[in-house]
Design an enzyme around this catalytic site. Structure first.
Site: not given
Length: 219
Positions: A99, A130, A208
């Site tokens: 993402h 992910d 992230s």
């Protein structure tokens, strides 16, 4: 998330050349959507402070640029910049979250302790777990970078180190914690249940793509 216990996504991969990357990832064009979930990657590392310093040098800051429509004037778009974390693995690749790069115009990567940004390209990509792999075509970038080896999974009660770039900061952060829980939970992107680790201790709000490192035999 500003909880005492922060959830960390677990992903297991092999560095063996006998396991082709395409078995785990899809093309970048298949899935493109952004998520606010701050995921993490788990790998093993070494035990001393000096070893953590070595691992720190493998962690990079990723800059992702995208265009977003103006909600008031949707015919106009604005370029937005986001930042996150990733780390070097074998084969001159950077491992990060899908993402992070799923809706980008272009990407740049910066090494720890360096002001220079290098162009990066998505080489492999999958929202199911992910994860994404980036490539950087620069000899200068790969100088003095020791890639991290992806190892086994830490167990409850073991010590881990979270390395990444917290929101609001431009320097790398290292946080020590203890694995307090291991259980399958749904990933926010695919709704597929995979193992999630909870580490206790004082934590910052990480971008992230951060890495969590188990202390074990240089991995």
């Amino acid at each position: 998330m500003l909880f005492r216990s922060v959830h960390h996504i677990v992903a297991r991969f092999s560095n063996s050349t006998s396991t082709p990357i395409h078995r785990f990832f899809y093309s970048p064009s298949l899935l493109r959507r952004r998520s606010s979930f701050n995921a993490s990657l788990i790998s093993r590392c070494c035990s001393s402070v000096s070893d953590v310093d070595v691992a720190r040098d493998a962690v990079v800051k990723i800059f992702s640029f995208s265009r977003e429509p103006n909600v008031v004037q949707p015919w106009q778009t604005t370029e937005k910049e986001y930042s996150s974390s990733g780390f070097a693995i074998s084969g001159r690749r950077i491992l990060t979250n899908a993402h992070v790069v799923g809706d980008h115009l272009y990407l740049q990567v910066r090494k720890h302790g360096s002001p220079t940004k290098y162009k990066a390209e998505v080489k492999a990509f999958r929202y199911g777990c992910d994860l994404a792999i980036l490539g950087i075509d620069s000899e200068e970038f790969w100088e003095d970078i020791n890639p991290l080896e992806l190892g086994g999974i830490p167990f409850i009660g073991e010590t881990v180190y979270a390395l990444g770039y917290p929101r609001g900061g431009d320097t790398i952060s290292v946080t020590k914690g203890i694995v307090t829980r291991v259980e399958p939970q749904k990933y926010s992107h695919s709704s597929i249940k995979m193992y999630v680790y909870t580490s206790g201790g004082s934590t910052n709000k990480f971008y992230s793509g951060q890495i969590n490192k188990k202390i074990y035999d240089g991995r």
